[in-house]
Design a protein around this motif. Structure first.
Motif, PDB file in Angstrom:
ATOM      1  N   THR A   1       0.845  -1.185   0.000  1.00 17.37           N
ATOM      2  CA  THR A   1       0.000   0.000   0.000  1.00 17.37           C
ATOM      3  C   THR A   1       0.882   1.237   0.000  1.00 17.37           C
TER       4      THR A   1
ATOM      5  N   LEU B   1     -14.155  11.342   5.210  1.00 23.02           N
ATOM      6  CA  LEU B   1     -12.868  11.258   4.523  1.00 23.02           C
ATOM      7  C   LEU B   1     -12.461  12.579   3.882  1.00 23.02           C
TER       8      LEU B   1
ATOM      9  N   SER C   1     -11.715   5.275  -2.242  1.00 25.00           N
ATOM     10  CA  SER C   1     -11.533   4.410  -1.076  1.00 25.00           C
ATOM     11  C   SER C   1     -10.132   3.811  -0.989  1.00 25.00           C
TER      12      SER C   1
ATOM     13  N   TRP D   1      -7.463   5.603  -0.611  1.00 27.46           N
ATOM     14  CA  TRP D   1      -6.663   6.435   0.281  1.00 27.46           C
ATOM     15  C   TRP D   1      -7.053   6.171   1.726  1.00 27.46           C
ATOM     16  N   ARG D   2      -6.063   5.903   2.529  1.00 27.85           N
ATOM     17  CA  ARG D   2      -6.280   5.700   3.957  1.00 27.85           C
ATOM     18  C   ARG D   2      -5.722   6.894   4.708  1.00 27.85           C
TER      19      ARG D   2
ATOM     20  N   THR E   1      -3.691   8.005  11.014  1.00 28.16           N
ATOM     21  CA  THR E   1      -4.389   8.046  12.285  1.00 28.16           C
ATOM     22  C   THR E   1      -4.263   9.429  12.896  1.00 28.16           C
TER      23      THR E   1
END
Length: 169
Positions: free
Chosen positions: A55, A87, A158, A160-161, A164
């Motif tokens: 990823t 998001l 979706s 892209w993450r 945190t």
């Protein structure tokens, strides 16, 4: 006849089996913890196999190739087309940390997209490359439009993450 305080029966000597059981239980706990630590360490250090999917990751905040150029205002519009709630807001925060001026963000049409696209409206492909590097994903598409108030539009898919979130006081 004498009246006195009742006496306790004499204490029995300590049992040797009770002491051995505690030592065995402690040894088992130490062995389990050591095994779990060794397993975690080996998984952490194992390199990805050649066919593994890696990823993409966003560049570090200090990476100058991922940041907006000093003294240049790059206006970005962020549209969430992933279907993942929040998001667009998370992407806005992320891009602002890299120095981009996000002038608008929101959700797109109901159809969902899995791939992130970065549309270039003003002919500055290098700026789109910087956004892609900051996010770690994105396909750059040319979509000239001089009437837009933004230089780039990021359609967040979706793939892209968001990193945190840190706790902020």
């Amino acid at each position: 006849m004498s009246i006195g305080l009742p006496t306790l029966p004499p204490a029995s000597p300590p049992s040797r089996t009770r002491g051995r059981g505690g030592v065995v239980a402690l040894a088992l706990v130490v062995i389990v913890i050591a095994g779990a630590t060794a397993g975690w360490w080996s998984l952490r250090r194992t390199p990805a196999s050649p066919g593994a999917v890696v990823t993409p990751r966003a560049a570090a905040l200090e990476d100058t190739a991922a940041r907006a150029p000093s003294g240049v205002r790059i206006r970005v519009r962020v549209i969430n087309v992933s279907g993942i709630t929040g998001l667009a807001r998370r992407t806005t925060q992320h891009l602002r940390e890299y120095g981009f001026d996000v002038v608008d963000f929101g959700s797109g049409p109901k159809e969902r997209a899995s791939a992130t696209r970065i549309a270039v409206h003003t002919g500055h492909d290098a700026w789109a490359t910087r956004v892609r590097k900051a996010m770690g994903v994105g396909e750059i598409v040319i979509s000239p439009d001089s009437s837009r108030y933004a230089d780039l539009t990021v359609f967040v898919g979706s793939d892209w993450r968001a990193p945190t979130e840190t706790l902020r006081p």
